[in-house]
Design an enzyme around this catalytic site. Structure first.
Site, PDB file in Angstrom:
ATOM      1  CG  HIS A 269     -28.065  12.312  32.468  1.00 32.95           C
ATOM      2  ND1 HIS A 269     -28.575  13.274  33.290  1.00 32.95           N
ATOM      3  CD2 HIS A 269     -27.735  12.943  31.304  1.00 32.95           C
ATOM      4  CE1 HIS A 269     -28.567  14.451  32.663  1.00 32.95           C
ATOM      5  NE2 HIS A 269     -28.067  14.262  31.455  1.00 32.95           N
TER       6      HIS A 269
ATOM      7  CB  CYS B 239     -31.877  15.891  35.691  1.00 36.05           C
ATOM      8  SG  CYS B 239     -32.038  14.615  34.423  1.00 36.05           S
TER       9      CYS B 239
ATOM     10  CD  GLU C 287     -29.597   9.861  37.521  1.00 34.85           C
ATOM     11  OE1 GLU C 287     -28.739   9.977  36.624  1.00 34.85           O
ATOM     12  OE2 GLU C 287     -30.144  10.825  38.067  1.00 34.85           O
TER      13      GLU C 287
ATOM     14  CB  CYS D  74     -32.743  11.087  35.344  1.00 32.48           C
ATOM     15  SG  CYS D  74     -31.242  11.158  34.348  1.00 32.48           S
TER      16      CYS D  74
END
Length: 1178
Positions: free
Chosen positions: A859, A915, A861, A985
């Protein structure tokens, strides 16, 4: 053999002489007639019947003192002899197929001798009469259907299937006959499937809507005692539906001409939809027929555009303007298949109802009447019935015989027949004043121009030209410029008068501008004429108008020249959208009573507020406020242009604010963060380019196709891309073109910076140096007014990513989530991106590695944070206490570790909400971007479900909540198919705000590093985001924070969102690829396959952000800092060796469980037990 024919009133001998000299008296051919008041008209009608049947050689005449009946066919029929009976014995029963119409008569069978010649009498009549009993006339199918329904009785109904079985007629023919009779008004169709059919009740004979002619109402019923005429005159061909098609065709032609008269041009499909049809092919044949008649013409090929010819338009204009009575029905039918047309019948007076009855049978030769144009405009007259052409009945005056024996004024109603009008009445009709006569009341040209000015300029000008009966044309004078940036110059010509031309980048805008100029001149002239000024002063030469367009416009039309046909509100919003500024309409006050309110509005653009205006409605007030703002902006643009060019005026606000001259910070962020296709089209439109997508190639099997798409913007083709669907191909092609375009054209000076060379892949190092290292290379703050701190963070992130991906790769295309970490050396520093990443996938369970060679979470981040760790390693390797002034580190308390300088801060940007718990809210909870210096958080705790820990879905998108039971993932369980769990995240950012960004390994050398701010581009809610990333753990007060040991704290970063654009939701999945970069990598991007956790490609190379490579960086740093006690440890042991960090992590996980948020799920311990060989000190 009978010696005569028995009619309804007597017996007549057969006439054997077939031709008579014209000099003979008419009285010589009179037949014995019975006595009685109606004997003569009845005998005359019988003579007509005998003549039409071929029994009489000569057409009967009637004196002026008597009354006549309407003829069978329209037109004047002269007296002439008939052909021999033996030649037409087979034709007489099929009369409609052998009739040939002439201008002065008709003819059946072989050519006829001239009327003035003499000849021997034909002897065929006796033969016909002798075999007359052998002939029979069968009923037409329509008559059979009507008879059968009549036998059922009134009110009884039946189906088509029953009728077909009883009458032994095919069902499709029965259906055709039933619907034809329904159209004629003789049958009634009931609801249901199949429909029930019945006769129309007699009471409905006079209840039809106006303009609809019921043929039955025009026929008188004969006595039941005389059935001979009904059977004798039967003609099966007379009831066919032939005339229905020409009638529909004429109606369609009329509708097409009326529609093309109102709109200048149209396509066939648009025509069909606007006249009540569905497909273009329904009107194509009609349009071709009209084209042959010279009424329409077409231009273009695919598809053609249809126009009315000038002559047809003039005829329609005259017809609409004069409001004259409808023309008489033509006296001759040009086609052999055309049936007679009768005028509309009216119900009889009450006194005549006893002598008139509606017929219940379909009479021979009966057809629906033709629909006359403007029938409703005929002056009303007395209601009367016309008898059928074949039958006896009371005649009426108005049909007189001329001297040559013709039947005069056939088929012309009395109220339209000028022959019988009073003296002088016909002249009064012909000399009726026209619609545009000065004697008729109508609005002045100035008033009409004022009304037209409120509409679209082109439509308003055409409407005014039609109002004044003038022709208006838009002539293309010149076309210049390249194909990607053309220029069109149009000129308005009204009745030969030329107006100043206008030039623009599209034909539509050029036409509108030319119409605005012409409208302004006409408005000034009309105003001057109404005010009584001399006419020569109101007309200005075209040269002056073209040289000074601003002076040629009246003050009242200044707003129109600004808005080019659009409303002021729309134009203002478009301009602000191009400039990247926000525009707000503020309601200042509301005064007055409810029936007469006053609303005061003003426009605010950024920090600038424009003068307020008042109006009786909100809509008008907003338009007036927008107009004042546009005028003020135009004055500012004109004054700035005067200062720069020595007094040169700009023609319009659009040119002074051209987007290719002034670009703002929001443009880059807006285009790169929207849907690729929409972003490219918007970018191209705002820059005056045309954009399109072309399918270059298609290959592969049907279950796995490959489409190659290429984007073209402004005549320039961009690199082709390959995708597995057409939609994805267009998106990838748009993304590639957009990235290349913005990367090439974007310059730092256009965004408000000092002179910086364009940011491309080759010049990235120099660009980053200018933006981060050199204190004099850029200003301390962004000079753009209206931009916020979060806008600057987002701009830097997207600008860096765009520069890195200028030379794109196909795997980078498509929708993506971007995250970046920006470093600021002091509060006044503009900042520089030190790490970025994209992605939205996690590794599959079968791709885990025991050697730390895969990246488990890709992801955006997480990837940007792993890149940030690599940036910290590179900075630590360069740290020297002698040159510590230029470093971002300083010695911490105690001198054993380093810490980040107090002036240095790090800021996280994410293009959408993280998320997990931070994204669990609906659109109604989204917050607007507000610039605020307050950093206090207001978390939202609405239900117990909020704040729960969540895990990502393996090989997918989205998160699911963790279970309450203890879950210990095992290596063998995951390998055998157990679901791989990765924390969301939002949960990981929460951990960073407690334990720091540096991680466990760097805690051996550094104090915790925390984020200063978090900026989102989409899906921002301050209450939900702050709860998810930090405030969850402080829900019950400071108990958790008090349990943390120094130097760990609960960090509450500043949160906000971008204000210069509003991202729309993008549909479709993100790609599996992930990009990572940090400042230590220069301009080298690394692309990963998120589902495998390795470098994208066939070699499956090891990623530089994997555990193994980061652990290798740690070993080098240990060797460089002489920490040999850490060189022999495994990856897991080295992390546990950071005692303070490990204690704080365990306390953090235990507290989450105690608060009811769930258990923190880690990866199997087996993947952390790998070793690396000791790294020598370089």
């Amino acid at each position: 053999m009978s010696q005569g024919f028995r009619g309804p009133t007597g017996v007549f001998p057969h006439q054997t002489q077939s031709y008579l000299d014209p000099s003979h008296e008419h009285s010589k051919w009179r037949y014995p007639q019975p006595q009685g008041p109606e004997s003569y008209p009845r005998s005359f009608q019988l003579q007509q019947i005998e003549f039409l049947k071929g029994r009489l050689p000569e057409a009967p005449l009637i004196g002026i003192q008597t009354q006549s009946l309407p003829p069978f066919l329209p037109g004047h029929w002269p007296r002439f002899p008939g052909p021999p009976a033996q030649d037409r014995q087979l034709e007489i029963w099929e009369f409609p197929r052998s009739v040939t119409l002439r201008n002065q008569g008709f003819h059946i069978g072989p050519p006829l001798p001239p009327p003035h010649s003499r000849g021997t009498p034909w002897r065929g009549a006796d033969g016909l009469c002798s075999h007359f009993r052998e002939l029979s006339i069968s009923q037409s199918p329509e008559q059979k259907v009507l008879n059968r329904l009549e036998e059922l009785g009134e009110g009884k109904a039946t189906t088509a299937h029953v009728l077909a079985r009883e009458l032994r007629i095919p069902k499709r023919d029965i259906n055709r006959i039933l619907y034809s009779l329904e159209k004629k008004g003789k049958l009634h169709r009931g609801r249901g499937k199949p429909p029930l059919w019945s006769l129309v009740p007699l009471s409905q004979a006079w209840t039809q809507p106006p303009g609809v002619v019921n043929p039955d109402s025009c026929i008188q019923e004969f006595p039941r005692g005389e059935p001979g005429l009904d059977s004798e005159d039967g003609d099966p061909a007379s009831d066919l539906e032939g005339p229905s098609e020409p009638l529909d065709m004429a109606e369609i032609k009329e509708k097409i001409c009326d529609y093309l008269f109102n709109v200048s041009n149209s396509s066939a499909l648009n025509l069909a939809k606007n006249i009540g049809l569905t497909k273009a092919r329904d009107v194509t044949s009609v349009l071709i027929d009209l084209e042959r008649q010279g009424d329409v013409y077409r231009q273009g090929a695919t598809p053609p555009i249809w126009y009315l010819t000038d002559k047809k338009r003039e005829r329609l204009q005259m017809k609409r303007s004069t409001h004259s009575a409808p023309a008489p029905t033509p006296t001759a039918v040009p086609e052999a298949t055309r049936s007679p047309s009768f005028p509309a019948c009216h119900p009889p007076p009450a006194g005549a109802s006893s002598s008139v009855a509606a017929s219940k049978r379909v009479e021979n030769g009966q057809e629906p009447a033709i629909k006359h144009e403007s029938r409703h405009e005929a002056r009303p007259g007395p209601m009367r019935l016309r008898p059928h052409a074949y039958h006896n009945g009371p005649s009426r005056a108005g049909y007189v015989a001329s001297e040559n024996g013709q039947w005069a004024t056939d088929d012309i109603p009395d109220n339209l027949n000028s022959i019988h009008t009073a003296p002088g009445e016909f002249r009064a009709i012909m000399e009726m004043p026209s619609f545009y006569s000065p004697t008729l009341p109508r609005c002045s040209p100035y008033k009409k121009l004022t009304e037209c000015q409120l509409k679209n300029p082109v439509s308003g000008l055409l409407e005014y030209a039609q109002f004044t009966s003038q022709t208006c044309d838009f002539n293309l004078i010149e076309q210049s410029g390249p194909s990607h940036e053309p220029r069109f110059k149009f000129q308005v010509v009204i009745n030969g008068r030329e107006f100043p031309p206008a030039e623009a980048g599209s034909k539509k805008v050029a036409k509108q501008d030319a119409a605005v100029k012409a409208m302004a001149i006409l408005l000034r002239e009309a105003k001057a004429k109404d005010s009584g000024q001399p006419e020569d002063l109101s007309h200005c030469p075209m040269e002056e108008d073209s040289e000074k367009p601003a002076e040629a416009q009246a003050p009242s039309s200044s707003a129109t020249s600004l808005f080019s046909g659009k409303s002021p509100v729309t134009t203002l919003l478009e301009c602000m959208h191009k400039l990247g500024n926000s525009c707000e309409f503020r309601l200042l006050s509301k005064e007055g009573p409810a029936h007469d309110p006053k609303f005061q509005y003003c426009v605010a653009v950024g920090a600038q507020t424009f003068p307020p205006v008042s109006a009786p409605s909100k809509k008008v007030a907003k338009q007036m406020a927008a107009e004042e703002a546009m005028k003020a902006l135009q004055e500012e643009a004109a004054s700035s242009a005067d200062d720069q060019s020595g007094g040169a005026n700009t023609d319009s606000l659009d040119e002074s604010m051209a987007p290719n001259k002034i670009r703002r910070i929001g443009e880059l962020v807006r285009y790169l963060n929207t849907n690729p296709v929409g972003g490219l089209l918007e970018y191209a439109r705002s820059h005056g380019f045309a954009a399109e997508f072309k399918l270059i190639d298609q290959s592969g099997p049907p279950h796995e196709p490959k489409f190659v798409y290429q984007a073209k913007v402004g005549g320039r083709w961009f690199p082709a891309v390959c995708a597995h669907s057409k939609k994805q191909g267009k998106q990838d092609a748009a993304d590639a073109a957009l990235r290349v375009l913005i990367g090439e054209s974007e310059k730092a000076e256009q965004l408000g910076f000092a002179e910086v060379t364009p940011v491309t892949g080759a010049s990235l190092r120099r660009t980053m140096l200018l933006l981060s290292r050199s204190p004099d290379a850029h200003p301390k703050t962004l000079p753009l007014s209206g931009s916020t701190f979060h806008d600057q963070i987002a701009m830097l992130s997207h600008r860096c990513f765009n520069a890195l991906t200028n030379s794109f790769q196909p795997s980078l295309l498509g929708r993506k989530i971007l995250a970046a970490i920006i470093m600021k050396r002091d509060p006044e520093d503009m900042g520089v991106v030190v790490s970025l990443g994209t992605g939205n996938r996690c590794v599959k369970g079968d791709s885990l590695s025991l050697k730390g060679e895969t990246v488990n979470d890709c992801h955006a981040e997480i990837i940007s944070r792993r890149g940030f760790i690599r940036f910290l390693y590179s900075e630590l390797m360069k740290y020297n206490h002698h040159t510590a002034k230029n470093s971002i580190f300083e010695l911490a308390r105690g001198g054993e570790k380093l810490q980040i300088k107090k002036t240095v801060s790090f800021h996280l940007y994410i293009s959408t909400a993280p998320c997990g718990d931070g994204a669990l809210f609906d659109k109604s909870c989204s917050d607007r971007a507000v610039e605020s210096t307050e950093s206090r958080h207001y978390p939202v705790f609405e239900n117990p479900k909020q704040g729960k820990l969540r895990t990502k879905v393996e090989n997918g998108e989205g998160t699911i909540p963790v279970e309450s039971s203890d879950i210990v993932p095992t290596w063998d369980g995951i390998r055998l198919g157990e679901r791989l769990r990765t924390m969301s995240c939002s949960d990981k950012i929460l951990r960073w705000n407690v334990l720091g960004l540096q991680g466990a390994l760097l805690t051996h050398f550094l104090q915790p590093v925390y984020l200063k701010s978090v900026t989102l581009g989409y899906l921002f809610s301050q209450g939900h985001l702050t709860r998810a990333i930090c405030c969850r753990v402080t829900r019950d007060g400071k108990a958790f924070e008090d349990g943390l040991r120094y130097p760990f704290i609960v960090n509450h970063p500043k949160v906000g969102r971008v204000s210069v654009y509003d991202s729309k939701r993008q549909s479709g999945k993100t790609k599996e690829t992930s990009v990572n970069w940090c400042m230590a990598d220069g301009y080298d991007l690394e692309i990963l396959d998120g589902t495998r956790g390795t470098v994208d490609g066939p070699g499956k190379e090891l990623s530089r952000v994997s555990k193994k490579n980061i652990f290798l960086q740690f070993k080098k740093l240990c060797s460089f800092r002489a920490r040999r006690d850490l060189l022999q440890l495994s990856y897991g042991e080295a992390k546990k060796a950071a005692r303070d960090y490990d204690l704080a992590k365990n306390y953090f996980k235990k507290s989450l469980r105690d608060m009811g948020y769930g258990n923190w799920i880690s990866k199997p311990q087996e993947e952390k037990n790998f070793y690396l060989c000791p790294v020598p000190n370089d």
